[in-house]
Design a protein around this motif. Structure first.
Motif, PDB file in Angstrom:
ATOM      1  N   SER A   1      45.570  45.341  33.255  1.00  0.00           N
ATOM      2  CA  SER A   1      44.656  44.507  34.028  1.00  0.00           C
ATOM      3  C   SER A   1      44.470  45.056  35.437  1.00  0.00           C
ATOM      4  O   SER A   1      43.350  45.176  35.943  1.00  0.00           O
ATOM      5  N   ALA A   2      45.587  45.428  36.065  1.00  0.00           N
ATOM      6  CA  ALA A   2      45.521  45.949  37.436  1.00  0.00           C
ATOM      7  C   ALA A   2      44.744  47.262  37.488  1.00  0.00           C
ATOM      8  O   ALA A   2      43.928  47.483  38.396  1.00  0.00           O
ATOM      9  N   ALA A   3      44.976  48.126  36.491  1.00  0.00           N
ATOM     10  CA  ALA A   3      44.277  49.417  36.464  1.00  0.00           C
ATOM     11  C   ALA A   3      42.779  49.226  36.303  1.00  0.00           C
ATOM     12  O   ALA A   3      41.979  49.913  36.955  1.00  0.00           O
ATOM     13  N   TRP A   4      42.395  48.265  35.450  1.00  0.00           N
ATOM     14  CA  TRP A   4      40.967  48.019  35.244  1.00  0.00           C
ATOM     15  C   TRP A   4      40.323  47.541  36.538  1.00  0.00           C
ATOM     16  O   TRP A   4      39.246  48.008  36.927  1.00  0.00           O
ATOM     17  N   MET A   5      40.975  46.594  37.228  1.00  0.00           N
ATOM     18  CA  MET A   5      40.406  46.060  38.463  1.00  0.00           C
ATOM     19  C   MET A   5      40.343  47.125  39.549  1.00  0.00           C
ATOM     20  O   MET A   5      39.372  47.189  40.315  1.00  0.00           O
ATOM     21  N   GLN A   6      41.362  47.972  39.631  1.00  0.00           N
ATOM     22  CA  GLN A   6      41.341  49.046  40.626  1.00  0.00           C
ATOM     23  C   GLN A   6      40.205  50.020  40.343  1.00  0.00           C
ATOM     24  O   GLN A   6      39.512  50.474  41.251  1.00  0.00           O
ATOM     25  N   GLU A   7      40.006  50.318  39.055  1.00  0.00           N
ATOM     26  CA  GLU A   7      38.920  51.221  38.664  1.00  0.00           C
ATOM     27  C   GLU A   7      37.565  50.648  39.068  1.00  0.00           C
ATOM     28  O   GLU A   7      36.649  51.395  39.435  1.00  0.00           O
ATOM     29  N   LYS A   8      37.434  49.319  38.988  1.00  0.00           N
ATOM     30  CA  LYS A   8      36.176  48.671  39.328  1.00  0.00           C
ATOM     31  C   LYS A   8      36.038  48.382  40.818  1.00  0.00           C
ATOM     32  O   LYS A   8      35.051  47.797  41.257  1.00  0.00           O
ATOM     33  N   GLY A   9      37.046  48.745  41.600  1.00  0.00           N
ATOM     34  CA  GLY A   9      36.920  48.611  43.045  1.00  0.00           C
ATOM     35  C   GLY A   9      37.222  47.233  43.588  1.00  0.00           C
ATOM     36  O   GLY A   9      36.751  46.883  44.672  1.00  0.00           O
ATOM     37  N   VAL A  10      38.000  46.423  42.868  1.00  0.00           N
ATOM     38  CA  VAL A  10      38.386  45.104  43.372  1.00  0.00           C
ATOM     39  C   VAL A  10      39.436  45.288  44.465  1.00  0.00           C
ATOM     40  O   VAL A  10      40.487  45.888  44.231  1.00  0.00           O
ATOM     41  N   VAL A  11      39.173  44.789  45.652  1.00  0.00           N
ATOM     42  CA  VAL A  11      40.054  45.021  46.792  1.00  0.00           C
ATOM     43  C   VAL A  11      41.337  44.213  46.691  1.00  0.00           C
ATOM     44  O   VAL A  11      42.419  44.702  46.996  1.00  0.00           O
ATOM     45  N   HIS A  12      41.237  42.958  46.270  1.00  0.00           N
ATOM     46  CA  HIS A  12      42.415  42.077  46.221  1.00  0.00           C
ATOM     47  C   HIS A  12      42.480  41.441  44.822  1.00  0.00           C
ATOM     48  O   HIS A  12      42.067  40.290  44.629  1.00  0.00           O
ATOM     49  N   PRO A  13      43.007  42.158  43.821  1.00  0.00           N
ATOM     50  CA  PRO A  13      43.003  41.656  42.432  1.00  0.00           C
ATOM     51  C   PRO A  13      43.651  40.295  42.256  1.00  0.00           C
ATOM     52  O   PRO A  13      43.149  39.460  41.498  1.00  0.00           O
ATOM     53  N   GLU A  14      44.761  40.035  42.946  1.00  0.00           N
ATOM     54  CA  GLU A  14      45.473  38.773  42.724  1.00  0.00           C
ATOM     55  C   GLU A  14      44.628  37.568  43.140  1.00  0.00           C
ATOM     56  O   GLU A  14      44.662  36.523  42.492  1.00  0.00           O
ATOM     57  N   ARG A  15      43.859  37.709  44.196  1.00  0.00           N
ATOM     58  CA  ARG A  15      43.019  36.590  44.626  1.00  0.00           C
ATOM     59  C   ARG A  15      41.873  36.368  43.643  1.00  0.00           C
ATOM     60  O   ARG A  15      41.486  35.233  43.373  1.00  0.00           O
ATOM     61  N   LEU A  16      41.350  37.463  43.092  1.00  0.00           N
ATOM     62  CA  LEU A  16      40.290  37.317  42.095  1.00  0.00           C
ATOM     63  C   LEU A  16      40.838  36.676  40.821  1.00  0.00           C
ATOM     64  O   LEU A  16      40.189  35.833  40.207  1.00  0.00           O
ATOM     65  N   VAL A  17      42.051  37.051  40.441  1.00  0.00           N
ATOM     66  CA  VAL A  17      42.699  36.429  39.277  1.00  0.00           C
ATOM     67  C   VAL A  17      42.871  34.935  39.506  1.00  0.00           C
ATOM     68  O   VAL A  17      42.593  34.109  38.632  1.00  0.00           O
ATOM     69  N   ARG A  18      43.316  34.572  40.701  1.00  0.00           N
ATOM     70  CA  ARG A  18      43.515  33.149  41.009  1.00  0.00           C
ATOM     71  C   ARG A  18      42.193  32.388  40.937  1.00  0.00           C
ATOM     72  O   ARG A  18      42.123  31.278  40.415  1.00  0.00           O
ATOM     73  N   LEU A  19      41.120  33.000  41.468  1.00  0.00           N
ATOM     74  CA  LEU A  19      39.805  32.365  41.439  1.00  0.00           C
ATOM     75  C   LEU A  19      39.350  32.097  40.008  1.00  0.00           C
ATOM     76  O   LEU A  19      38.868  30.999  39.688  1.00  0.00           O
ATOM     77  N   LEU A  20      39.484  33.084  39.130  1.00  0.00           N
ATOM     78  CA  LEU A  20      38.887  33.009  37.805  1.00  0.00           C
ATOM     79  C   LEU A  20      39.818  32.446  36.748  1.00  0.00           C
ATOM     80  O   LEU A  20      39.453  32.364  35.583  1.00  0.00           O
ATOM     81  N   SER A  21      41.025  32.038  37.139  1.00  0.00           N
ATOM     82  CA  SER A  21      41.938  31.478  36.135  1.00  0.00           C
ATOM     83  C   SER A  21      42.486  30.127  36.567  1.00  0.00           C
ATOM     84  O   SER A  21      43.615  29.771  36.260  1.00  0.00           O
ATOM     85  N   ILE A  22      41.658  29.393  37.312  1.00  0.00           N
ATOM     86  CA  ILE A  22      42.048  28.033  37.697  1.00  0.00           C
ATOM     87  C   ILE A  22      42.392  27.239  36.432  1.00  0.00           C
ATOM     88  O   ILE A  22      41.672  27.241  35.447  1.00  0.00           O
ATOM     89  N   GLY A  23      43.537  26.547  36.478  1.00  0.00           N
ATOM     90  CA  GLY A  23      43.931  25.720  35.331  1.00  0.00           C
ATOM     91  C   GLY A  23      44.846  26.430  34.355  1.00  0.00           C
ATOM     92  O   GLY A  23      45.347  25.824  33.428  1.00  0.00           O
ATOM     93  N   ILE A  24      45.107  27.736  34.572  1.00  0.00           N
ATOM     94  CA  ILE A  24      46.027  28.470  33.715  1.00  0.00           C
ATOM     95  C   ILE A  24      47.313  28.692  34.493  1.00  0.00           C
ATOM     96  O   ILE A  24      47.315  29.322  35.543  1.00  0.00           O
ATOM     97  N   ALA A  25      48.390  28.187  33.982  1.00  0.00           N
ATOM     98  CA  ALA A  25      49.666  28.300  34.682  1.00  0.00           C
ATOM     99  C   ALA A  25      50.074  29.761  34.815  1.00  0.00           C
ATOM    100  O   ALA A  25      49.833  30.565  33.933  1.00  0.00           O
ATOM    101  N   GLU A  26      50.732  30.110  35.921  1.00  0.00           N
ATOM    102  CA  GLU A  26      51.111  31.486  36.149  1.00  0.00           C
ATOM    103  C   GLU A  26      52.301  31.911  35.313  1.00  0.00           C
ATOM    104  O   GLU A  26      52.499  33.105  35.087  1.00  0.00           O
ATOM    105  N   GLN A  27      53.109  31.011  34.881  1.00  0.00           N
ATOM    106  CA  GLN A  27      54.248  31.378  34.055  1.00  0.00           C
ATOM    107  C   GLN A  27      54.642  30.209  33.182  1.00  0.00           C
ATOM    108  O   GLN A  27      54.310  29.062  33.467  1.00  0.00           O
ATOM    109  N   SER A  28      55.325  30.522  32.070  1.00  0.00           N
ATOM    110  CA  SER A  28      55.733  29.454  31.153  1.00  0.00           C
ATOM    111  C   SER A  28      56.966  28.750  31.655  1.00  0.00           C
ATOM    112  O   SER A  28      57.603  29.211  32.582  1.00  0.00           O
TER     113      SER A  28
END
Length: 372
Positions: A345-372
């Protein structure tokens, strides 16, 4: 406006697409003016006040068929196919059939404007069916045809760019966003094109700001866009601004602000009838739910649901969301498999030029718990 739309749609269904061909010297002048005026109204309103624009599109189709000029009929049929296709994915096949008919006529009379508009129509229909790559291919063809073979088609080019930009965003192609948005913005500024600037600043520029981890710049673009746009009614541009504001608030971790804003705007959105468009209804309902979850707190999601989501998102070409789902699945799995998914996931986002992957993940995964 709605009654007028329903009446004109009924007339189109009753009349059909048949017409008597007329040479240029046979065209009735007042009918030609009527066809051209309704075409201008349909374009001018189509990406602003969708209901009135669609009503004028049906009015124009009737006027073009009566006029009998094959080039104008081809354009009118292309607009008809576009109208049919944006309603829902179920209507896609029928819409493409109308666009096929329009393209055959356009190529028969070698009308580059009509050909370019058919390509634009195909791109928008594919976009509204969430077929991002197919949409981009048709939209790129449309922009090329319109730029190289036509004059005075700024609306068509601006519209092609708008849907190219949003298709690139939803498919996660941030390098393409960086290539398209800045020159499009410069062109619109040079022309003083209020329509193009509103579309770019309300949605396209904020989307790019998200990828660049510059939310303040996104807010600035929205404020500038809305300060120069009408505050009467609820237009496509207001919808773009609302979506951008919601995404920016979620990106900044302010779920309450996102939820309050979208809740206040929802009655106006309903009255605009934009929610009758399936893709608009899907996305706005999704982000309304995201905002509610962000405001209330996360809920759990099973590993199996996330696995199925990754597979479905990859198969549909919605690769940005697939990368986000993989990142959240990695949190749930842990161990070697989790680390592998996280790295992918990180490699794909870096390839696409996402500056802050973790913040984008947080934005697009609202409602999904980070860990079990």
């Amino acid at each position: 406006a709605l009654l007028s739309l329903l009446w004109r749609r009924a007339l189109v269904r009753l009349r059909g697409f048949g017409f008597r061909r007329r040479d240029k010297h046979e065209l009735v002048p007042k009918w030609r003016i009527h066809a051209d005026v309704t075409w201008t109204a349909a374009l001018g309103l189509g990406m602003v006040d969708n209901v009135r624009g669609t009503s004028f599109q049906a009015y124009h189709l009737l006027a073009a068929l009566r006029l009998g000029d094959p080039g104008r009929v081809a354009r009118a049929l292309a607009a008809e196919g576009l109208f049919r296709g944006v309603q829902s994915q179920r209507a896609r096949a029928a819409a493409m059939g109308v666009l096929d008919r329009a393209e055959a006529l356009a190529r028969e009379v070698d009308d580059p404007h009509a050909i370019g508009f058919v390509q634009l129509g195909r791109g928008i229909v594919e976009h509204m069916s969430a077929r991002w790559e197919a949409a981009r291919s048709h939209l790129e063809d449309a922009e090329h045809t319109l730029r190289t073979s036509c004059k005075g088609v700024f609306w068509e080019i601006n519209t092609a760019q708008f849907f190219l930009i949003t298709s690139a965003f939803w498919s996660g192609d941030f390098p393409s966003l960086r290539k398209i948005v800045p020159p499009a913005l410069r062109e619109a500024q040079a022309r003083g094109d209020v329509y193009a600037l509103a579309n770019l600043r309300a949605l396209a520029c904020p989307l790019l700001a998200l990828a660049d981890d510059e939310p303040a710049q996104g807010w600035s673009h929205i404020a500038e866009s809305m300060s120069e746009w009408s505050q009467q009614g609820f237009h496509v541009q207001h919808l773009g601004a609302l979506l951008s504001q919601t995404l920016l608030s979620l990106y900044e971790g302010d779920g309450r602000a996102a939820y309050d804003r979208i809740t206040r705007a929802w009655p106006n959105l309903e009255r605009s009838l934009l929610l009758r468009l399936e893709l608009v209804r899907t996305y706005m309902s999704f982000f309304r739910g995201c905002s509610a979850l962000a405001a209330a707190g996360d809920i759990g999601t099973s590993r199996e649901h996330l696995r199925r989501a990754v597979q479905a998102l990859e198969e549909s070409g919605t690769l940005m969301y697939a990368a986000v789902a993989k990142r959240r699945l990695a949190d749930w799995l842990g161990g070697a498999e989790g680390e592998s998914l996280r790295a992918h996931s990180a490699a794909w986002m870096q390839e696409k030029g996402v500056v802050h992957p973790e913040r984008l993940v947080r934005l697009l995964s609202i409602g999904i718990a980070e860990q079990s």
